[in-house]
Motif scaffolding. Structure first.
Motif, PDB file in Angstrom:
ATOM      1  N   LYS A  89       1.011  -1.224   0.198  1.00 17.74           N
ATOM      2  CA  LYS A  89       0.037  -0.017  -0.056  1.00 17.74           C
ATOM      3  C   LYS A  89       0.628   1.389   0.096  1.00 17.74           C
ATOM      4  O   LYS A  89       0.374   2.424  -0.549  1.00 17.74           O
ATOM      5  CB  LYS A  89      -0.960   0.076   1.344  1.00 17.74           C
ATOM      6  CG  LYS A  89      -1.825  -1.086   1.100  1.00 17.74           C
ATOM      7  CD  LYS A  89      -2.708  -1.299  -0.097  1.00 17.74           C
ATOM      8  CE  LYS A  89      -3.373  -2.870  -0.122  1.00 17.74           C
ATOM      9  NZ  LYS A  89      -3.709  -3.208  -1.658  1.00 17.74           N
ATOM     10  N   ASN A  90       2.036   1.138   0.381  1.00 19.63           N
ATOM     11  CA  ASN A  90       2.898   2.520   0.539  1.00 19.63           C
ATOM     12  C   ASN A  90       3.545   2.673  -0.988  1.00 19.63           C
ATOM     13  O   ASN A  90       4.239   1.765  -1.463  1.00 19.63           O
ATOM     14  CB  ASN A  90       4.134   2.249   1.498  1.00 19.63           C
ATOM     15  CG  ASN A  90       4.979   3.308   1.745  1.00 19.63           C
ATOM     16  OD1 ASN A  90       5.185   4.104   0.966  1.00 19.63           O
ATOM     17  ND2 ASN A  90       5.402   3.505   3.025  1.00 19.63           N
ATOM     18  N   PRO A  91       3.463   3.886  -1.509  1.00 15.76           N
ATOM     19  CA  PRO A  91       3.871   3.992  -2.867  1.00 15.76           C
ATOM     20  C   PRO A  91       5.479   3.990  -2.808  1.00 15.76           C
ATOM     21  O   PRO A  91       5.990   3.691  -3.651  1.00 15.76           O
ATOM     22  CB  PRO A  91       3.405   5.355  -3.012  1.00 15.76           C
ATOM     23  CG  PRO A  91       2.501   5.804  -2.216  1.00 15.76           C
ATOM     24  CD  PRO A  91       2.458   4.785  -1.206  1.00 15.76           C
ATOM     25  N   GLN A  92       6.170   4.485  -1.648  1.00 15.15           N
ATOM     26  CA  GLN A  92       7.428   4.417  -1.752  1.00 15.15           C
ATOM     27  C   GLN A  92       8.056   2.938  -1.773  1.00 15.15           C
ATOM     28  O   GLN A  92       9.126   2.731  -2.376  1.00 15.15           O
ATOM     29  CB  GLN A  92       8.082   5.117  -0.668  1.00 15.15           C
ATOM     30  CG  GLN A  92       9.470   5.462  -0.492  1.00 15.15           C
ATOM     31  CD  GLN A  92      10.249   6.363  -1.651  1.00 15.15           C
ATOM     32  OE1 GLN A  92       9.483   7.372  -1.943  1.00 15.15           O
ATOM     33  NE2 GLN A  92      10.971   5.814  -2.530  1.00 15.15           N
ATOM     34  N   ASP A  93       7.399   2.207  -0.944  1.00 14.78           N
ATOM     35  CA  ASP A  93       7.725   0.878  -1.150  1.00 14.78           C
ATOM     36  C   ASP A  93       7.685   0.195  -2.560  1.00 14.78           C
ATOM     37  O   ASP A  93       8.624  -0.614  -2.995  1.00 14.78           O
ATOM     38  CB  ASP A  93       6.816  -0.090  -0.174  1.00 14.78           C
ATOM     39  CG  ASP A  93       7.077   0.081   1.131  1.00 14.78           C
ATOM     40  OD1 ASP A  93       8.026   0.799   1.533  1.00 14.78           O
ATOM     41  OD2 ASP A  93       6.343  -0.560   2.087  1.00 14.78           O
ATOM     42  N   ARG A  94       6.628   0.650  -3.098  1.00 12.25           N
ATOM     43  CA  ARG A  94       6.454   0.045  -4.521  1.00 12.25           C
ATOM     44  C   ARG A  94       7.465   0.861  -5.536  1.00 12.25           C
ATOM     45  O   ARG A  94       8.186  -0.224  -6.287  1.00 12.25           O
ATOM     46  CB  ARG A  94       4.959   0.508  -5.253  1.00 12.25           C
ATOM     47  CG  ARG A  94       4.074  -0.430  -4.243  1.00 12.25           C
ATOM     48  CD  ARG A  94       2.601  -0.199  -5.308  1.00 12.25           C
ATOM     49  NE  ARG A  94       2.126   1.216  -5.439  1.00 12.25           N
ATOM     50  CZ  ARG A  94       1.442   1.798  -4.708  1.00 12.25           C
ATOM     51  NH1 ARG A  94       1.196   1.474  -3.463  1.00 12.25           N
ATOM     52  NH2 ARG A  94       1.009   2.899  -5.181  1.00 12.25           N
ATOM     53  N   ARG A  95       7.874   2.053  -5.370  1.00 12.51           N
ATOM     54  CA  ARG A  95       8.939   2.438  -5.947  1.00 12.51           C
ATOM     55  C   ARG A  95      10.115   1.797  -5.816  1.00 12.51           C
ATOM     56  O   ARG A  95      11.075   1.507  -6.826  1.00 12.51           O
ATOM     57  CB  ARG A  95       9.179   4.010  -5.965  1.00 12.51           C
ATOM     58  CG  ARG A  95       8.037   4.779  -6.716  1.00 12.51           C
ATOM     59  CD  ARG A  95       8.414   6.298  -6.719  1.00 12.51           C
ATOM     60  NE  ARG A  95       8.386   6.790  -5.165  1.00 12.51           N
ATOM     61  CZ  ARG A  95       7.436   7.407  -4.732  1.00 12.51           C
ATOM     62  NH1 ARG A  95       6.075   7.282  -5.535  1.00 12.51           N
ATOM     63  NH2 ARG A  95       7.351   7.808  -3.361  1.00 12.51           N
ATOM     64  N   ASP A  96      10.452   1.596  -4.677  1.00 14.05           N
ATOM     65  CA  ASP A  96      11.827   1.014  -4.145  1.00 14.05           C
ATOM     66  C   ASP A  96      11.701  -0.693  -4.657  1.00 14.05           C
ATOM     67  O   ASP A  96      12.929  -1.067  -5.394  1.00 14.05           O
ATOM     68  CB  ASP A  96      11.939   0.812  -2.740  1.00 14.05           C
ATOM     69  CG  ASP A  96      11.906   2.147  -2.224  1.00 14.05           C
ATOM     70  OD1 ASP A  96      12.394   3.083  -2.736  1.00 14.05           O
ATOM     71  OD2 ASP A  96      11.928   2.117  -0.771  1.00 14.05           O
ATOM     72  N   LEU A  97      11.032  -1.296  -4.738  1.00 13.39           N
ATOM     73  CA  LEU A  97      10.863  -2.616  -5.288  1.00 13.39           C
ATOM     74  C   LEU A  97      10.818  -2.717  -6.775  1.00 13.39           C
ATOM     75  O   LEU A  97      11.671  -3.226  -7.135  1.00 13.39           O
ATOM     76  CB  LEU A  97       9.449  -3.170  -4.762  1.00 13.39           C
ATOM     77  CG  LEU A  97       9.481  -4.658  -4.879  1.00 13.39           C
ATOM     78  CD1 LEU A  97      10.688  -5.318  -4.462  1.00 13.39           C
ATOM     79  CD2 LEU A  97       8.284  -4.928  -3.786  1.00 13.39           C
ATOM     80  N   ILE A  98      10.411  -1.739  -7.278  1.00 19.53           N
ATOM     81  CA  ILE A  98      10.424  -1.594  -8.947  1.00 19.53           C
ATOM     82  C   ILE A  98      11.777  -1.188  -9.310  1.00 19.53           C
ATOM     83  O   ILE A  98      12.404  -1.829 -10.312  1.00 19.53           O
ATOM     84  CB  ILE A  98       9.425  -0.662  -9.369  1.00 19.53           C
ATOM     85  CG1 ILE A  98       7.967  -1.280  -9.359  1.00 19.53           C
ATOM     86  CG2 ILE A  98       9.701  -0.482 -10.904  1.00 19.53           C
ATOM     87  CD1 ILE A  98       6.847  -0.560  -9.645  1.00 19.53           C
TER      88      ILE A  98
END
Ligand code: HEC
Length: 105
Positions: A89-98
């Motif tokens: 749910k955290n957008p920063q987590d998604r950016r880091d993962l991508i």
């Protein structure tokens, strides 16, 4: 917004994805398919992995934008998927993962 950080993304991968996915080149499939080079690839095309019909029929390329939507809520992006992962749910987590998925080539 801060750009994705692949080191943090690697940690996130180990914590949230690794139980179902490998990332190394030629890595085995677990509950989910190997994710090496997934950024830019057509969805549902890893050889020798049995995707759900819903996933196979979801005609999409894994651009960063699509991955961002998918990782937020897999069941919303691919209705009927067999993947039981609630999403990040955290957008920063998604950016880091991508950022990590992109570098793992
Ligand atoms: C509980 C197991 C599980 C977890 C945890 C999980 N996944 Fe998955 N993932 C799957 C399954 C199963 C599929 C195949 C879905 C289908 O066929 O319906 C999949 C498919 C995918 C795909 C599509 C691959 C392709 O070839 O089209 C991506 C990208 C992906 N997962 C990324 C991730 C990331 C990144 C994480 C961590 C944030 C994660 N997954 C966590 C089980 C999981």
């Amino acid at each position: 917004m801060a750009p994705g950080d692949s080191i943090t993304g690697a940690r996130l991968f180990m914590a949230r994805c690794n139980q179902c996915h490998t990332i190394s080149a030629g890595g085995m499939h677990k509950a989910g398919p190997n994710l090496h080079g997934v950024v830019g690839r057509q969805a549902g095309t890893q050889p020798f992995y049995f995707y759900s019909q819903a996933h196979t029929n979801r005609n999409v390329v894994w651009t960063e934008e699509n991955l961002n939507k998918y990782l937020e809520n897999p069941k919303a992006f691919v209705p009927g998927t067999k993947k039981s992962f609630p999403g990040l749910k955290n957008p920063q987590d998604r950016r880091d993962l991508i950022a990590f998925l992109k570098e793992a080539h």
